[in-house]
Design an enzyme around this catalytic site. Structure first.
Site, mmCIF file in Angstrom:
data_model
loop_
_atom_site.group_PDB
_atom_site.id
_atom_site.type_symbol
_atom_site.label_atom_id
_atom_site.label_comp_id
_atom_site.label_asym_id
_atom_site.label_seq_id
_atom_site.Cartn_x
_atom_site.Cartn_y
_atom_site.Cartn_z
ATOM 1 C CE LYS A 71 15.839 -34.247 17.077
ATOM 2 N NZ LYS A 71 14.381 -34.188 17.122
ATOM 3 C CG ASP A 78 14.267 -34.626 20.623
ATOM 4 O OD1 ASP A 78 13.279 -34.840 19.914
ATOM 5 O OD2 ASP A 78 14.991 -35.539 21.051
HETATM 6 P P1 NDP Z 1 11.130 -35.555 27.346
HETATM 7 O O1 NDP Z 1 12.543 -35.389 27.712
HETATM 8 O O2 NDP Z 1 10.146 -34.536 27.744
HETATM 9 O O3 NDP Z 1 10.585 -36.981 27.862
HETATM 10 C C1 NDP Z 1 11.188 -38.169 27.498
HETATM 11 C C2 NDP Z 1 10.517 -39.299 28.250
HETATM 12 O O4 NDP Z 1 11.043 -40.536 27.776
HETATM 13 C C3 NDP Z 1 10.785 -39.265 29.735
HETATM 14 O O5 NDP Z 1 9.711 -39.848 30.392
HETATM 15 C C4 NDP Z 1 12.048 -40.137 29.866
HETATM 16 O O6 NDP Z 1 12.191 -40.722 31.135
HETATM 17 C C5 NDP Z 1 11.760 -41.192 28.825
HETATM 18 N N1 NDP Z 1 13.032 -41.711 28.293
HETATM 19 C C6 NDP Z 1 14.049 -41.007 27.735
HETATM 20 N N2 NDP Z 1 15.068 -41.798 27.398
HETATM 21 C C7 NDP Z 1 14.686 -43.027 27.753
HETATM 22 C C8 NDP Z 1 15.305 -44.291 27.662
HETATM 23 N N3 NDP Z 1 16.536 -44.437 27.151
HETATM 24 N N4 NDP Z 1 14.605 -45.356 28.126
HETATM 25 C C9 NDP Z 1 13.351 -45.205 28.632
HETATM 26 N N5 NDP Z 1 12.732 -44.032 28.752
HETATM 27 C C10 NDP Z 1 13.378 -42.965 28.316
HETATM 28 O O7 NDP Z 1 11.140 -35.746 25.736
HETATM 29 P P2 NDP Z 1 9.949 -35.566 24.718
HETATM 30 O O8 NDP Z 1 8.677 -36.010 25.313
HETATM 31 O O9 NDP Z 1 10.063 -34.218 24.130
HETATM 32 O O10 NDP Z 1 10.405 -36.585 23.564
HETATM 33 C C11 NDP Z 1 10.036 -37.965 23.594
HETATM 34 C C12 NDP Z 1 10.209 -38.546 22.199
HETATM 35 O O11 NDP Z 1 9.384 -37.827 21.275
HETATM 36 C C13 NDP Z 1 11.622 -38.493 21.617
HETATM 37 O O12 NDP Z 1 11.837 -39.617 20.795
HETATM 38 C C14 NDP Z 1 11.568 -37.246 20.753
HETATM 39 O O13 NDP Z 1 12.540 -37.284 19.720
HETATM 40 C C15 NDP Z 1 10.181 -37.353 20.191
HETATM 41 N N6 NDP Z 1 9.611 -36.113 19.685
HETATM 42 C C16 NDP Z 1 9.475 -35.026 20.505
HETATM 43 C C17 NDP Z 1 8.910 -33.880 20.002
HETATM 44 C C18 NDP Z 1 8.626 -32.696 20.884
HETATM 45 O O14 NDP Z 1 7.966 -31.777 20.405
HETATM 46 N N7 NDP Z 1 9.056 -32.686 22.121
HETATM 47 C C19 NDP Z 1 8.532 -33.759 18.582
HETATM 48 C C20 NDP Z 1 8.647 -34.990 17.851
HETATM 49 C C21 NDP Z 1 9.196 -36.097 18.394
HETATM 50 P P3 NDP Z 1 13.168 -40.030 32.214
HETATM 51 O O15 NDP Z 1 12.353 -38.956 32.843
HETATM 52 O O16 NDP Z 1 13.519 -41.146 33.128
HETATM 53 O O17 NDP Z 1 14.361 -39.528 31.450
#
Ligand code: NDP
Length: 444
Positions: free
Chosen positions: A125, A165
């Protein structure tokens, strides 16, 4: 002191400033007691000492110039945790909260997740404390180019293949891939999540969210149930959240809530996903906009409302780590929630997880439930190696097959080790055994 307690105590001492890593390592190690306490092969081989120590950590300076001509400096990371079963594989996260502890916890989880997919991928990662929010496209490009100017020497299609991510989507992958290619002068599958016209896989964008719903669907089907008519609460409104919502809706569920880091939206008649996509994927705005467009939806900012306050049948935390706390677990259980499946990595705290399990709620840990993303990255690597592109339907069918396979392997492992229905133990054991066997075969 038992072998596992000894390892935990050592981590607590040596990695004292890394709470997220300690949390992730403890959860896995606790689940492994059932096998490690009975068989001293692992202790004799020093296997757990090796497993909790990354093979390599790279930390570097990322200088870049903002639109005002000022030099900015961020910190870059790549943790290459385990190559026991394949090249390191795992995403890059760009978010101001990124620290070595966060990247180590994510890299550690990735080892078992990748193992569960059945594909030959090791765990890694990386990322940076850079915040893409509010930056211009040119600033993001200059940052990505600088980041890759150092990272390129540590990765390669047979060594380490990063992906996206939080904060790293198609735009960032594109800028990083462009820089990699300029430096090495080779067009190769060194990153996944690439654009469709230049080596990306169809269905990769949808894969994590779709995969999350597929694993829950398999569980429901095995219990004579389905998504039809279910109320689903989803945190986040990024890549994973949006496509989990899309698939759940297509199976007949009503998604009643979503969130971002500022607050959450509750729309009892069902979230309008086109509005969410326009706000988040096109305009890159805040969720407050949603309530301005849909007057019957209710917006609460983080200080006075949470996604988990609203009664639901299925909860899908899809935002970030430690966002579902013990009091949230209590509320979910009291309001009749039957399934919690983690789209994000480690969104549920350890005490909340234990509470949900104690209440008989089906709980799917991220390393199993969100493995669809990396599994489809694995499929992207296969297509790149073969210089082929599969159709959306082909990739989606393979993804579904993988998620169904993961459900059965964690369900079977939980039963085999005397903990039926405990998918945390099932996932940790099933993921671990394959990696452990490879490590034993390969020596120190
Ligand atoms: P994105 O950046 O596309 O979206 C993240 C979302 O979570 C946004 O809505 C963001 O809100 C919110 N968010 C981020 N940080 C915080 C926080 N500290 N408190 C509250 N809300 C928060 O990321 P992904 O959808 O790609 O990833 C989301 C999760 O899924 C992560 O844990 C990632 O590790 C996991 N994941 C992702 C994969 C992928 O293929 N993308 C694969 C496997 C796991 P805002 O817009 O306000 O920042």
């Amino acid at each position: 002191m038992s072998y596992i307690d000894n390892i935990i105590s050592n981590i607590e001492k040596r990695d004292a400033g890394q709470p997220e890593f300690i949390q992730a390592a403890k959860e896995v190690l606790d689940s492994l007691r059932i096998i490690v306490d009975k068989d001293n092969t692992y202790e004799k081989a020093g296997l757990l000492e090796r497993l909790v120590e990354p093979e390599r950590i790279v930390m570097f300076r990322v200088p870049w110039i903002d639109d005002a001509g000022k030099v900015q400096v961020n910190r870059g990371f790549r943790v290459q945790f385990s190559s026991a079963i394949g090249p390191y594989k795992g995403g890059l996260r760009f978010h101001p909260s990124v620290t070595l502890s966060i990247i180590k916890f994510l890299g550690f989880e990735q080892i078992f997740k990748n193992s569960l997919t059945g594909l030959p991928m090791g765990g890694g990662k990386g990322g940076s404390d850079f915040d893409p929010k509010g930056k211009s496209d040119n600033e993001v490009m200059r940052f990505c180019q600088s980041f890759m100017t150092e990272l390129y020497r540590h990765i390669g299609q047979d060594t380490d293949v990063p992906a996206g991510d939080i904060g790293v989507g198609g735009r960032e992958i594109g800028f990083m891939y462009g820089q990699y290619k300029r430096i090495v002068n080779r067009f190769e599958g060194v990153l996944t999540g690439k654009g469709i016209g230049w080596g990306g896989s169809l269905a990769r964008t949808e894969a994590t969210g779709y995969g999350l719903v597929y694993i829950v669907e398999e569980y429901l089907n095995k219990n004579g149930d389905s998504f039809k008519g279910k109320k689903v609460a989803i945190s986040g409104s990024g890549n994973v959240a949006i496509f989990a919502a899309q698939k759940a809706m297509s199976l007949g569920a009503t998604v009643i809530s979503m969130s971002d880091s500022n607050g959450c939206i509750c729309h009892k008649k069902g979230i309008n996903l086109d509005t969410i996509k326009d706000i988040k994927l096109v305009k890159r705005e805040r969720l407050t906009k949603y309530a301005e467009i849909h007057k019957d939806a209710v917006y609460s900012d983080v200080s006075n409302g949470r996604v988990w306050d609203i009664a639901c049948d299925i909860a899908l935390p899809c935002a970030t780590q430690n966002e579902l706390l013990l009091e949230d677990a209590r509320k979910l259980s009291a309001s009749g929630c039957k399934v919690v499946a983690e789209g994000a990595n480690m969104p549920t705290t350890l005490d909340a997880t234990e509470y949900l399990l104690s209440k008989g709620i089906a709980f799917f840990p991220g390393k199993a439930a969100n493995a669809g993303g990396v599994a489809t990255s694995g499929l992207e690597m296969s297509q790149n190696s073969a210089r082929l592109s599969w159709s959306f339907e082909e990739v989606d069918a393979k993804l579904k097959n993988i998620m169904v396979g993961i459900f059965h392997s964690i369900d079977d492992a939980a039963k085999e080790y005397g903990k039926p229905g405990n998918f945390v133990i099932g996932a940790n054991i099933a993921g671990f055994l394959k990696v452990a066997r490879a490590m034993l075969d390969q020596g120190v």
